[in-house]
Motif scaffolding. Structure first.
Motif, PDB file in Angstrom:
ATOM      1  N   SER A  88      42.457  64.672  16.243  1.00 28.60           N
ATOM      2  CA  SER A  88      42.484  63.294  16.719  1.00 28.60           C
ATOM      3  C   SER A  88      42.374  62.403  15.489  1.00 28.60           C
ATOM      4  CB  SER A  88      41.324  63.017  17.682  1.00 28.60           C
ATOM      5  OG  SER A  88      40.075  63.167  17.041  1.00 28.60           O
ATOM      6  N   SER A  89      42.979  61.243  15.534  1.00 31.49           N
ATOM      7  CA  SER A  89      43.005  60.391  14.343  1.00 31.49           C
ATOM      8  C   SER A  89      43.046  58.922  14.727  1.00 31.49           C
ATOM      9  CB  SER A  89      44.224  60.724  13.473  1.00 31.49           C
ATOM     10  OG  SER A  89      45.426  60.379  14.140  1.00 31.49           O
ATOM     11  N   HIS A  90      42.648  58.076  13.798  1.00 28.66           N
ATOM     12  CA  HIS A  90      42.859  56.647  13.961  1.00 28.66           C
ATOM     13  C   HIS A  90      43.018  56.007  12.596  1.00 28.66           C
ATOM     14  CE1 HIS A  90      38.384  57.073  13.838  1.00 28.66           C
ATOM     15  NE2 HIS A  90      38.467  56.018  13.047  1.00 28.66           N
ATOM     16  N   ALA A  91      43.879  54.966  12.534  1.00 26.72           N
ATOM     17  CA  ALA A  91      44.184  54.286  11.277  1.00 26.72           C
ATOM     18  C   ALA A  91      43.119  53.244  10.971  1.00 26.72           C
ATOM     19  CB  ALA A  91      45.562  53.624  11.367  1.00 26.72           C
ATOM     20  N   ASN A  92      42.780  53.106   9.690  1.00 23.74           N
ATOM     21  CA  ASN A  92      41.781  52.150   9.235  1.00 23.74           C
ATOM     22  C   ASN A  92      42.451  50.948   8.583  1.00 23.74           C
ATOM     23  OD1 ASN A  92      39.699  54.026   9.959  1.00 23.74           O
ATOM     24  ND2 ASN A  92      40.115  55.124   8.056  1.00 23.74           N
ATOM     25  N   ASP A  93      41.734  49.849   8.493  1.00 20.69           N
ATOM     26  CA  ASP A  93      42.279  48.623   7.906  1.00 20.69           C
ATOM     27  C   ASP A  93      42.620  48.779   6.425  1.00 20.69           C
ATOM     28  OD1 ASP A  93      42.223  47.175  10.218  1.00 20.69           O
ATOM     29  OD2 ASP A  93      40.224  46.329   9.872  1.00 20.69           O
ATOM     30  N   ASP A  94      41.982  49.735   5.748  1.00 18.91           N
ATOM     31  CA  ASP A  94      42.209  49.887   4.311  1.00 18.91           C
ATOM     32  C   ASP A  94      43.388  50.788   3.989  1.00 18.91           C
ATOM     33  OD1 ASP A  94      41.224  52.319   5.051  1.00 18.91           O
ATOM     34  OD2 ASP A  94      39.542  52.343   3.625  1.00 18.91           O
ATOM     35  N   GLY A  95      44.210  51.133   5.001  1.00 20.87           N
ATOM     36  CA  GLY A  95      45.396  51.943   4.755  1.00 20.87           C
ATOM     37  C   GLY A  95      45.142  53.439   4.737  1.00 20.87           C
ATOM     38  N   THR A  96      43.997  53.868   5.252  1.00 23.78           N
ATOM     39  CA  THR A  96      43.690  55.293   5.353  1.00 23.78           C
ATOM     40  C   THR A  96      43.661  55.712   6.817  1.00 23.78           C
ATOM     41  OG1 THR A  96      41.300  54.923   5.417  1.00 23.78           O
ATOM     42  CG2 THR A  96      42.320  55.186   3.240  1.00 23.78           C
ATOM     43  N   THR A  97      43.592  57.031   7.050  1.00 20.99           N
ATOM     44  CA  THR A  97      43.532  57.569   8.405  1.00 20.99           C
ATOM     45  C   THR A  97      42.360  58.531   8.515  1.00 20.99           C
ATOM     46  OG1 THR A  97      45.944  57.435   8.641  1.00 20.99           O
ATOM     47  CG2 THR A  97      44.768  58.850  10.187  1.00 20.99           C
ATOM     48  N   SER A 155      31.696  78.117  12.933  1.00 18.35           N
ATOM     49  CA  SER A 155      30.876  78.888  13.859  1.00 18.35           C
ATOM     50  C   SER A 155      31.630  80.174  14.181  1.00 18.35           C
ATOM     51  CB  SER A 155      30.636  78.077  15.140  1.00 18.35           C
ATOM     52  OG  SER A 155      31.787  78.096  15.970  1.00 18.35           O
ATOM     53  N   PRO A 156      31.018  81.093  14.934  1.00 15.05           N
ATOM     54  CA  PRO A 156      31.743  82.321  15.282  1.00 15.05           C
ATOM     55  C   PRO A 156      32.988  82.099  16.123  1.00 15.05           C
ATOM     56  CG  PRO A 156      29.394  82.651  15.534  1.00 15.05           C
ATOM     57  CD  PRO A 156      29.602  81.178  15.307  1.00 15.05           C
ATOM     58  N   ILE A 157      33.148  80.909  16.720  1.00 14.93           N
ATOM     59  CA  ILE A 157      34.322  80.705  17.581  1.00 14.93           C
ATOM     60  C   ILE A 157      35.292  79.657  17.043  1.00 14.93           C
ATOM     61  CG2 ILE A 157      32.988  81.351  19.612  1.00 14.93           C
ATOM     62  CD1 ILE A 157      33.273  78.382  20.483  1.00 14.93           C
ATOM     63  N   GLY A 158      34.953  78.930  15.993  1.00 10.70           N
ATOM     64  CA  GLY A 158      35.897  77.913  15.537  1.00 10.70           C
ATOM     65  C   GLY A 158      35.442  77.179  14.298  1.00 10.70           C
ATOM     66  N   ILE A 159      36.272  76.239  13.863  1.00 13.49           N
ATOM     67  CA  ILE A 159      35.987  75.421  12.686  1.00 13.49           C
ATOM     68  C   ILE A 159      36.315  73.965  12.998  1.00 13.49           C
ATOM     69  CG2 ILE A 159      38.298  75.766  11.686  1.00 13.49           C
ATOM     70  CD1 ILE A 159      36.892  75.788   8.911  1.00 13.49           C
ATOM     71  N   THR A 160      35.544  73.058  12.430  1.00 10.69           N
ATOM     72  CA  THR A 160      35.753  71.622  12.605  1.00 10.69           C
ATOM     73  C   THR A 160      35.707  70.957  11.236  1.00 10.69           C
ATOM     74  OG1 THR A 160      34.680  71.654  14.782  1.00 10.69           O
ATOM     75  CG2 THR A 160      34.919  69.514  13.712  1.00 10.69           C
ATOM     76  N   VAL A 161      36.703  70.127  10.949  1.00 14.94           N
ATOM     77  CA  VAL A 161      36.778  69.431   9.661  1.00 14.94           C
ATOM     78  C   VAL A 161      37.030  67.952   9.920  1.00 14.94           C
ATOM     79  CG1 VAL A 161      37.989  69.229   7.450  1.00 14.94           C
ATOM     80  CG2 VAL A 161      37.679  71.485   8.504  1.00 14.94           C
ATOM     81  N   ASP A 162      36.234  67.086   9.279  1.00 15.18           N
ATOM     82  CA  ASP A 162      36.455  65.642   9.319  1.00 15.18           C
ATOM     83  C   ASP A 162      36.892  65.191   7.934  1.00 15.18           C
ATOM     84  OD1 ASP A 162      35.533  64.496  12.028  1.00 15.18           O
ATOM     85  OD2 ASP A 162      33.913  65.859  11.503  1.00 15.18           O
ATOM     86  N   TYR A 163      38.002  64.457   7.878  1.00 15.16           N
ATOM     87  CA  TYR A 163      38.492  63.995   6.584  1.00 15.16           C
ATOM     88  C   TYR A 163      39.199  62.655   6.724  1.00 15.16           C
ATOM     89  CZ  TYR A 163      43.107  65.836   8.043  1.00 15.16           C
ATOM     90  OH  TYR A 163      44.287  66.095   8.703  1.00 15.16           O
ATOM     91  N   THR A 164      39.365  61.973   5.586  1.00 14.10           N
ATOM     92  CA  THR A 164      40.073  60.697   5.542  1.00 14.10           C
ATOM     93  C   THR A 164      41.289  60.845   4.646  1.00 14.10           C
ATOM     94  OG1 THR A 164      38.043  59.435   5.873  1.00 14.10           O
ATOM     95  CG2 THR A 164      39.927  58.257   4.954  1.00 14.10           C
ATOM     96  N   ALA A 165      42.477  60.745   5.233  1.00 15.71           N
ATOM     97  CA  ALA A 165      43.727  60.823   4.479  1.00 15.71           C
ATOM     98  C   ALA A 165      44.054  59.453   3.892  1.00 15.71           C
ATOM     99  CB  ALA A 165      44.861  61.289   5.387  1.00 15.71           C
ATOM    100  N   HIS A 166      44.502  59.428   2.643  1.00 15.04           N
ATOM    101  CA  HIS A 166      44.777  58.166   1.961  1.00 15.04           C
ATOM    102  C   HIS A 166      46.195  57.678   2.266  1.00 15.04           C
ATOM    103  CE1 HIS A 166      41.415  58.938  -1.221  1.00 15.04           C
ATOM    104  NE2 HIS A 166      40.979  58.863   0.020  1.00 15.04           N
TER     105      HIS A 166
END
Length: 380
Positions: free
Chosen positions: A341-350, A283-294
């Motif tokens: 912000s993040s949280h760990a998943n049961d499958d070893g990803t975040t 947007s004109p004021i910021g960026i938001t990204v959602d991703y899953t780290a392995h």
């Protein structure tokens, strides 16, 4: 950031016609996006179900990285431009605490939307001869900027000298700040300036990102503002109280959603690991990204409340996904160390939700490319 803080503040003094053009460009861009929505490629945010993961050192809590950002000084000018026409605000659900507050202290001020900008109606509080008013708010799903005015009732000017950066060395004491219903953490910055040294008011700009418990964003929720004791940061005497008092006000976070969803659903490599990028919104004021780290953070116990170098390195390894936004004038905005912000998943990803508020108003036509981990994911 290629632009310095001082350069960003220089933009604060642009003429009114420039500010009006910025506001109109934003409104036009929103209208054009709505007309062509059927032809655009959009990707909704996708967040996998998560549960608390365990390591050899014990449970890994849901983690939030907090940060400080330079306030959007140039945007403040655009927010203060007057215009005509209004759209009625809409209501929304609130938290139990918010409901109790509304029952005993009155409902939040409604917010009209004028040219994409929210303008709270009657959102003000008075204490000890000073009135604080929420004048305008603009933002996207998770990022927002609010401009407040702080005025002396006697009509006199505030006796505060700007610092070398052009801002006023002010702050509020105690548990001061803004909380938005369903907010689950966030961060950003606040700065003060004097748009007209000859009048009785100064301005406060709050530039923030906010996560929510339900993941639905902040638009339509209630902002609850609590401020205590306006103080001067004096290099000689330290913190000096300028105005003693308490100010409480609340208003609806109602504004046009300036979010534009970019194509997503791809994988990248960074910091020695890979990640799946589920959504990218700008947007004109910021960026938001959602991703899953392995991978997950190899979190180690630490004796003190201060984060250890080892844990900080692990945090940065997962959360510091490289994100660069290039503007038409060659400016490169580095959002790598934005709030996460993040949280760990049961499958070893975040699962990671990453936000960044720009320090300048980035008009849609000025954004030429977005690069994530050396992959150019969008180009004008």
């Amino acid at each position: 950031m290629n632009r310095t803080y001082h350069q960003a503040l220089d933009a604060m003094a642009f003429p009114e016609e420039t500010a009006e053009r910025m506001t109109n460009d934003l409104a036009r861009a929103i209208a054009e996006r709505q007309k062509s929505a059927a032809c655009e490629t959009t990707t909704a945010a996708s967040k996998p179900a998560a549960s608390q993961a365990h390591s050899t050192s014990g449970p890994v809590p849901r983690f939030k990285k907090r940060w400080q950002l330079v306030a959007a000084a140039s945007l403040a000018g655009a927010l203060l431009v007057s215009s005509a026409g209004a759209i009625a605000a809409t209501g929304t659900l609130t938290t139990v605490k918010g409901l109790v507050d509304d029952v005993f202290n009155g409902a939040p001020a409604s917010t009209e939307v004028i040219d994409a900008i929210g303008r709270p109606i009657g959102a003000s509080a008075n204490s000890n001869g000073v009135t604080i008013t929420a004048d305008a708010v603009v933002g996207d799903r998770y990022n927002y900027v609010v401009v407040f005015s702080i005025a002396r009732d006697d009509g006199e000017s505030f006796d505060v000298t700007p610092n070398d950066a052009g801002t006023l060395p002010l702050m509020f004491e105690g548990p001061s700040g803004t909380h938005i219903d369903w907010m689950d953490g966030g961060g950003g910055s606040i700065h003060f300036y004097d748009a007209d040294p000859n009048d009785n008011a100064i301005q406060m700009v709050e530039s923030m990102s906010a996560d929510t418990f339900n993941g639905e964003g902040i638009i339509g929720n209630t902002a609850r503002v609590h401020l205590e004791n306006l103080c001067v940061l004096d290099g000689v005497d330290g913190l000096r109280t300028l105005v003693e008092g308490t100010w409480d006000l609340k208003f609806e976070m109602n504004y046009d959603d300036t979010t534009i969803d970019l194509p997503a659903g791809f994988s990248v490599d960074y910091n020695g690991l890979s990640a799946d990028v589920e959504s990218v919104a700008i947007s004109p004021i910021g960026i938001t990204v959602d991703y899953t780290a392995h991978d997950v953070m190899n979190w180690q116990n630490q004796d003190s409340g201060k984060m250890s170098d080892r844990n900080e390195a692990e945090m940065n390894r997962i959360l510091n996904l490289p994100i660069l936004i290039t503007l038409a004038d060659g400016t490169v905005i580095d959002a790598t160390e934005g709030g996460s912000s993040s949280h760990a998943n049961d499958d070893g990803t975040t699962s990671v939700h990453k936000t960044y508020v720009f320090d300048t108003f980035a008009e849609p036509e000025e954004i030429t490319s977005v690069t994530i981990a050396d992959m150019e994911v969008w180009q004008k």
